[in-house]
Design a protein around this motif. Structure first.
Motif, PDB file in Angstrom:
ATOM      1  N   VAL A 102       0.878  -1.211   0.180  1.00 23.27           N
ATOM      2  CA  VAL A 102       0.204   0.012  -0.093  1.00 23.27           C
ATOM      3  C   VAL A 102       0.722   1.408  -0.108  1.00 23.27           C
ATOM      4  O   VAL A 102       1.853   1.440   0.742  1.00 23.27           O
ATOM      5  CB  VAL A 102      -0.984  -0.038   1.134  1.00 23.27           C
ATOM      6  N   LEU A 103       0.753   2.249  -0.695  1.00 24.65           N
ATOM      7  CA  LEU A 103       1.399   3.314  -1.001  1.00 24.65           C
ATOM      8  C   LEU A 103       1.207   4.297   0.500  1.00 24.65           C
ATOM      9  O   LEU A 103       0.074   4.534   0.973  1.00 24.65           O
ATOM     10  CB  LEU A 103       1.033   4.248  -2.158  1.00 24.65           C
ATOM     11  N   ASP A 104       2.520   4.872   0.646  1.00 22.31           N
ATOM     12  CA  ASP A 104       2.524   5.774   1.763  1.00 22.31           C
ATOM     13  C   ASP A 104       2.268   7.297   0.992  1.00 22.31           C
ATOM     14  O   ASP A 104       3.133   7.643   0.596  1.00 22.31           O
ATOM     15  CB  ASP A 104       4.020   5.668   2.319  1.00 22.31           C
ATOM     16  N   ARG A 105       1.055   7.580   1.013  1.00 21.84           N
ATOM     17  CA  ARG A 105       0.654   8.782   0.320  1.00 21.84           C
ATOM     18  C   ARG A 105       1.287  10.070   1.070  1.00 21.84           C
ATOM     19  O   ARG A 105       1.774  10.739   0.291  1.00 21.84           O
ATOM     20  CB  ARG A 105      -0.958   8.970   0.311  1.00 21.84           C
ATOM     21  N   SER A 106       1.330  10.298   2.156  1.00 17.39           N
ATOM     22  CA  SER A 106       1.842  11.668   2.935  1.00 17.39           C
ATOM     23  C   SER A 106       3.326  11.466   2.504  1.00 17.39           C
ATOM     24  O   SER A 106       4.138  12.657   2.352  1.00 17.39           O
ATOM     25  CB  SER A 106       1.620  11.579   4.399  1.00 17.39           C
ATOM     26  N   GLY A 107       4.115  10.352   2.494  1.00 19.04           N
ATOM     27  CA  GLY A 107       5.694  10.298   2.262  1.00 19.04           C
ATOM     28  C   GLY A 107       5.800  10.859   0.786  1.00 19.04           C
ATOM     29  O   GLY A 107       6.641  11.656   0.475  1.00 19.04           O
ATOM     30  N   LEU A 108       4.904  10.365  -0.012  1.00 16.99           N
ATOM     31  CA  LEU A 108       4.932  10.718  -1.583  1.00 16.99           C
ATOM     32  C   LEU A 108       4.749  12.363  -1.666  1.00 16.99           C
ATOM     33  O   LEU A 108       5.390  13.022  -2.436  1.00 16.99           O
ATOM     34  CB  LEU A 108       3.877  10.274  -2.438  1.00 16.99           C
ATOM     35  N   ARG A 109       3.958  12.837  -0.767  1.00 18.63           N
ATOM     36  CA  ARG A 109       3.256  14.205  -1.088  1.00 18.63           C
ATOM     37  C   ARG A 109       4.638  14.986  -0.552  1.00 18.63           C
ATOM     38  O   ARG A 109       4.878  15.981  -1.216  1.00 18.63           O
ATOM     39  CB  ARG A 109       2.161  14.820  -0.083  1.00 18.63           C
ATOM     40  N   ALA A 110       5.246  14.447   0.586  1.00 16.97           N
ATOM     41  CA  ALA A 110       6.452  15.320   1.068  1.00 16.97           C
ATOM     42  C   ALA A 110       7.587  15.467   0.031  1.00 16.97           C
ATOM     43  O   ALA A 110       8.057  16.390  -0.183  1.00 16.97           O
ATOM     44  CB  ALA A 110       6.950  14.615   2.330  1.00 16.97           C
ATOM     45  N   GLN A 111       7.759  14.261  -0.274  1.00 15.17           N
ATOM     46  CA  GLN A 111       8.770  14.129  -1.771  1.00 15.17           C
ATOM     47  C   GLN A 111       8.603  15.136  -2.908  1.00 15.17           C
ATOM     48  O   GLN A 111       9.427  15.792  -3.123  1.00 15.17           O
ATOM     49  CB  GLN A 111       9.113  12.640  -2.047  1.00 15.17           C
ATOM     50  N   VAL A 112       7.351  15.160  -3.187  1.00 24.93           N
ATOM     51  CA  VAL A 112       7.052  16.040  -4.369  1.00 24.93           C
ATOM     52  C   VAL A 112       7.241  17.491  -3.848  1.00 24.93           C
ATOM     53  O   VAL A 112       7.839  18.383  -4.653  1.00 24.93           O
ATOM     54  CB  VAL A 112       5.296  15.696  -4.813  1.00 24.93           C
ATOM     55  N   SER A 113       6.721  17.886  -2.810  1.00 22.44           N
ATOM     56  CA  SER A 113       6.845  19.281  -2.622  1.00 22.44           C
ATOM     57  C   SER A 113       8.252  19.842  -2.184  1.00 22.44           C
ATOM     58  O   SER A 113       8.590  20.890  -2.782  1.00 22.44           O
ATOM     59  CB  SER A 113       5.952  19.623  -1.498  1.00 22.44           C
ATOM     60  N   ASN A 114       9.102  18.818  -1.843  1.00 23.20           N
ATOM     61  CA  ASN A 114      10.449  18.950  -1.493  1.00 23.20           C
ATOM     62  C   ASN A 114      10.885  19.187  -3.018  1.00 23.20           C
ATOM     63  O   ASN A 114      11.812  20.229  -3.148  1.00 23.20           O
ATOM     64  CB  ASN A 114      11.036  17.763  -1.002  1.00 23.20           C
ATOM     65  N   TRP A 115      10.795  18.338  -4.061  1.00 23.36           N
ATOM     66  CA  TRP A 115      11.211  18.727  -5.316  1.00 23.36           C
ATOM     67  C   TRP A 115      10.936  19.670  -6.022  1.00 23.36           C
ATOM     68  O   TRP A 115      11.531  20.725  -6.859  1.00 23.36           O
ATOM     69  CB  TRP A 115      11.134  17.427  -6.263  1.00 23.36           C
ATOM     70  N   LEU A 116       9.597  20.049  -6.056  1.00 20.59           N
ATOM     71  CA  LEU A 116       9.135  21.305  -6.712  1.00 20.59           C
ATOM     72  C   LEU A 116       9.769  22.462  -6.130  1.00 20.59           C
ATOM     73  O   LEU A 116      10.093  23.411  -6.852  1.00 20.59           O
ATOM     74  CB  LEU A 116       7.504  21.368  -6.375  1.00 20.59           C
ATOM     75  N   ALA A 117      10.289  22.638  -4.693  1.00 26.73           N
ATOM     76  CA  ALA A 117      10.585  23.602  -4.232  1.00 26.73           C
ATOM     77  C   ALA A 117      12.279  23.682  -4.719  1.00 26.73           C
ATOM     78  O   ALA A 117      12.664  24.679  -4.813  1.00 26.73           O
ATOM     79  CB  ALA A 117      10.676  23.729  -2.659  1.00 26.73           C
ATOM     80  N   ARG A 118      12.813  22.734  -4.429  1.00 23.73           N
ATOM     81  CA  ARG A 118      14.262  22.820  -5.005  1.00 23.73           C
ATOM     82  C   ARG A 118      14.493  23.032  -6.350  1.00 23.73           C
ATOM     83  O   ARG A 118      15.658  23.561  -6.653  1.00 23.73           O
ATOM     84  CB  ARG A 118      14.933  21.254  -4.765  1.00 23.73           C
ATOM     85  N   LEU A 119      13.566  22.631  -7.073  1.00 18.92           N
ATOM     86  CA  LEU A 119      13.564  22.872  -8.629  1.00 18.92           C
ATOM     87  C   LEU A 119      13.141  24.082  -9.244  1.00 18.92           C
ATOM     88  O   LEU A 119      13.022  24.526 -10.397  1.00 18.92           O
ATOM     89  CB  LEU A 119      13.409  21.624  -9.665  1.00 18.92           C
ATOM     90  N   ASN A 120      12.281  24.868  -8.225  1.00 16.48           N
ATOM     91  CA  ASN A 120      11.515  26.173  -8.540  1.00 16.48           C
ATOM     92  C   ASN A 120      10.814  25.845  -9.484  1.00 16.48           C
ATOM     93  O   ASN A 120      10.487  26.595 -10.597  1.00 16.48           O
ATOM     94  CB  ASN A 120      12.640  26.860  -9.198  1.00 16.48           C
ATOM     95  N   ILE A 121       9.976  24.739  -9.322  1.00 17.27           N
ATOM     96  CA  ILE A 121       8.617  24.582 -10.492  1.00 17.27           C
ATOM     97  C   ILE A 121       7.716  25.307 -10.034  1.00 17.27           C
ATOM     98  O   ILE A 121       6.939  25.388  -8.838  1.00 17.27           O
ATOM     99  CB  ILE A 121       8.573  22.971 -10.433  1.00 17.27           C
TER     100      ILE A 121
END
Lengths: 517, 329
Positions: free
Chosen positions: A389-408
């Motif tokens: 089963v997917l860990d959805r909150s972990g996924l969300r954290a990863q996404v926002s981390n990368w969006l911020a780091r790459l200035n998307i």
């Protein structure tokens, strides 16, 4: 809202240096046109003129209002204010039929052709349609197609299906179709994006022919240099405002970039790394019959290695071989000292190699899927919890981390990737790979289809990644890009590495000469 | 002379048909005969007309699964009305009524597809189920076994009839002329009229078609009305030839028809397809449906064979294309 003293200066000068625009000789005049969409101003008080047989280069970054302007000329949008004068006839707005009847033809980036129909039919279709025919006149259609192709001095098999043509030939068919409908102004939206250097040359030759024929061309682009040599005049849009309108001779790449972005972008060439840096990847004797011959090179930790070559030089095949996308006949690959066999994408990913393809739209992204799904798909396994089963909150954290780091720039990570601009799409692809923590990243044409501002940002990201220890290979035929981002440059020709050039030791023109020769 | 493309689906299907005939003749010598041929032609009439309609929809970039329901609705309503009103209409008028009912039902599809721009599969799945349910609930679920005299009269019209040397009887009904007519008309429409080219164009690229000023909606309305009309025609021919109007008939046949069309080279993604290919696909499907029993193969095997043909016939060319692409790097 004119930005800086130079912009204003250009506008004043325009009147003096361009009597054409003010006399009856102008074919189309756009006067004080404004357009807003739900409160956002796409165009604000834009005015300029296009004369008969004149080529005008309309430049601006993504979102500067170029597309809105094209749509207004094509009759697909109605301006809120202002007027369009065609042949001294004033229109508050055009509808698509009027626009075509006045000789305005738009060649969209995707060319709007029919892949399943023949070249002849594609060229003559709109003409037959406009004449309100009931029955098909095959011979007449062929004659039309032949006549028009002859006018631009091109031969293409009339019976072949358009899906079988190269991008450059498809573009020629689109130009021919515009001519068949008696075009007097051809608007080309980003005509050079998918073309190689040589194809750009022949496109420019065709634009010259069109001009000599009295046909005006509006060359819309965000690339800086190509338009300058064929266009008499450059018009720059930024945030919906016209910030410059002057003869092409008064611009160079630097001043254009300044007008487009409103900031000075200075990119300096990178020096080579110190000799002592340990190799993270070594390639020895890589060969594939007909495309690659005895390729050998090392890539150091923290190095950005440029592989420059024209289309057909084997640059893309090399990238694909290194990522296991095509099979090879011979060769040895070491990543971090460990031998890695060729021929499987899976093994390459396991070994820590990442690849961002040239055509990210078709090869790299799931366009209709959300940004977050695109970012996380590569690492989805590591987020599987108990029972898969997917860990959805972990996924969300990863996404926002990368969006911020790459200035998307996005307000919603659940929005579809296709809603992003080219630059941001490229960043999403990068984010996906970086999330996998690769050792080597192969970037094939990292800024194809990306505007100047984002380009500089992506180069900065590349530099930052290299500084963190990644080995990066940049494959490109964009010479300024290779110079600005690489510590070392390998020149590829006919499937071999012809030359190795240390970074910051060569000028743009010299590198271009060595690539072509 | 038309060139033969040896890599096309048409040619592949043609080879399979030849192979089938050879195998069938080897195991049952009576197979290769006039009666078998005429059986094939007779059994191909209804499926053939359906398939031509499906071809048009596939070329336009859509898909229609509702045509069997349209056909049975049209044939049953027409027969019932003519009977209950006690009219003695000549058969051409009866046929016309059925075709018009079919067109009307096709327009329902068109409203959802061209008007509301809904996906064609969803719309036609919906109308397939709704039309059939409506028919059985409100019109009738009783089989009409004595159809009006004019329809019976039509079923007796034959172009040729005879008996071969082995004493087998054969005949070709006039209904076959309708298939020929539909083929010629649709061929002319698709290749010789601008409307036909518009259908190809919207299947090739809907967006491009809009941009060069093709009236996409009108073209779609035409396509679905035309298919509805063909379904009405096929339905009434089916009822006349069988001399029975059965409201439970035909529905369930749609996948075989789509299979025949796809086998003949029409692409589900739109823009591609030929009449020749479709007819070859129909011949193959009808042959498999009718002749396996002759060869002593149980009828339950029919669907297995048809499925395998689809997988091979459409899968092989696309697998080859993929391999070629990978080889080319």
């Amino acid at each position: 809202m004119r930005s800086g003293p130079r912009g204003g200066h250009f506008r004043e000068q325009d009147v003096a240096s361009h009597p054409l625009a003010e006399t009856g000789n102008s074919f189309i005049r756009i006067e004080h046109v404004s357009k807003s969409f739900v409160g956002v101003n796409a165009l604000t008080d834009v005015s300029f003129a296009i004369a008969r047989g004149q080529a005008v280069n309309l430049v601006g970054e993504n979102g500067s209002g170029k597309s809105t302007l094209i749509k207004i000329l094509a009759g697909a949008e109605t301006p809120d204010e202002g007027a369009i004068t065609v042949d001294a006839e004033v229109h508050a707005s055009l509808d698509p039929r009027q626009s075509v009847a006045r000789g305005i033809q738009v060649i969209f980036q995707d060319f709007s052709l029919f892949p399943n129909l023949s070249v002849a039919e594609n060229i003559a279709f709109s003409l037959e349609l406009a004449e309100g025919r009931t029955l098909v006149r095959r011979r007449h259609m062929r004659a039309t197609a032949e006549r028009v192709l002859e006018r631009i001095g091109v031969t293409i098999d009339l019976d072949i299906r358009v899906e079988k043509l190269s991008v450059a030939d498809k573009q020629l068919v689109a130009i021919a179709r515009a001519l068949a409908s008696e075009a007097r102004l051809i608007i080309m939206d980003e005509p050079t994006t998918a073309l190689t250097e040589r194809e750009v040359r022949s496109l420019i030759a065709i634009i010259r022919r069109l001009k000599a024929d009295g046909i005006a061309v509006l060359f819309v682009s965000h690339k800086l240099t190509e338009g300058l040599e064929v266009c008499e005049k450059v018009v720059v849009l930024r945030n919906g405002h016209l910030v410059a309108d002057a003869p092409a001779s008064e611009f160079d790449a630097g001043s254009l970039a300044y007008h487009m972005t409103g900031r000075r972008l200075a990119e300096t060439a990178k020096p080579p790394l110190a000799k002592s840096s340990p190799a993270i990847m070594s390639v020895r004797g890589l060969s594939r019959a007909g495309v690659l011959r005895e390729i050998c090179f090392d890539l150091a930790h923290g190095e950005v290695l440029g592989i420059a070559g024209l289309l057909g030089s084997g640059r893309t095949e090399l990238a694909k071989a290194l990522f296991g996308l095509i099979e090879v006949d011979a060769g040895k690959l070491l990543v971090d000292g460990k031998r890695v066999p060729f021929g499987s994408v899976h093994t390459m990913i396991e070994a820590g190699i990442g690849y961002v393809p040239e055509d990210r739209l078709t090869e790299g992204l799931f366009l209709p899927q959300s940004i977050s799904r695109n970012v996380t798909i590569g690492t989805i396994d590591s987020h599987a919890g108990r029972g898969g089963v997917l860990d959805r909150s972990g996924l969300r954290a990863q996404v926002s981390n990368w969006l911020a780091r790459l200035n998307i720039a996005t307000s919603d990570s659940e929005a579809a990737v296709q809603s992003l601009s080219g630059g941001n799409q490229q960043r999403v692809v990068l984010a996906r790979w970086l999330a996998k923590r690769p050792k080597v990243l192969i970037l094939n044409g990292p800024t194809v289809g990306v505007d100047v501002g984002s380009k500089t940002d992506i180069h900065a990201i590349i530099a930052e990644l290299a500084a963190s220890g990644l080995g990066i290979i940049v494959i490109s035929d964009d010479i300024p890009e290779v110079l600005a981002s690489c510590n070392r440059i390998l020149v590829m020709k006919a499937g071999q590495i012809a030359e190795e050039i240390p970074g910051a030791s060569i000028k743009e023109t010299e590198l271009a000469r060595r690539l072509m020769s | 002379m038309p060139k033969i493309n040896y890599k096309s689906n048409e040619f592949l299907v043609f080879l399979v048909i030849v192979a089938f005939v050879i195998v069938a003749t080897a195991s049952y010598p009576g197979f290769f005969s006039i009666p078998t041929l005429f059986d094939l032609l007779r059994n191909g009439i209804v499926i053939g007309i359906f398939a031509i309609g499906v071809l048009l929809v596939l070329i336009s970039g859509g898909i229609d699964v509702s045509f069997t329901a349209v056909a049975v609705f049209a044939l049953f309503t027409t027969t019932l009305t003519v009977k209950q009103l006690g009219l003695d209409l000549p058969w051409p008028l009866v046929f016309l009524v059925s075709v018009l009912i079919g067109m009307g039902l096709g327009l329902i599809n068109a409203v959802f597809i061209a008007g509301f721009r809904l996906p064609t599969l969803i719309v036609t799945l919906g109308t397939l189920s709704a039309l059939r349910g409506f028919l059985l609930t409100f019109v009738g679920s009783q089989l009409i076994s004595n159809v009006p005299p004019s329809m019976q009269q039509f079923s007796r019209l034959v172009i040729v009839r005879g008996t071969n040397a082995q004493g087998f009887f054969y005949s070709l009904p006039w209904a076959f002329a309708f298939l020929v007519g539909v083929v010629v008309l649709t061929w002319f429409l698709l290749t010789r009229t601008l409307l036909g080219r518009n259908i190809f164009a919207i299947g090739g690229s809907l967006e491009s078609a809009r941009r060069i000023g093709i009236n996409v909606r009108l073209t779609q309305v035409f396509v679905y009305a035309y298919v509805g009309g063909l379904a009405g025609l096929a339905g009434i021919i089916h009822a006349s030839m069988a001399r029975v109007a059965n409201p439970f008939d035909l529905v369930g046949l749609e996948l075989s028809v789509i299979a025949a069309t796809v086998l003949g080279g029409a692409r589900l993604s739109g823009g591609y397809g030929t009449i020749t290919g479709t007819l070859l696909g129909v011949i193959l499907i009808v042959m498999v449906n009718n002749s396996l029993i002759l060869l002593g193969i149980p009828s339950t095997w029919q669907s297995v064979v048809i499925g395998a043909l689809i997988l091979l016939g459409t899968g092989l060319p696309s697998y080859q294309a993929k391999r070629a692409a990978r080889k080319a790097g």
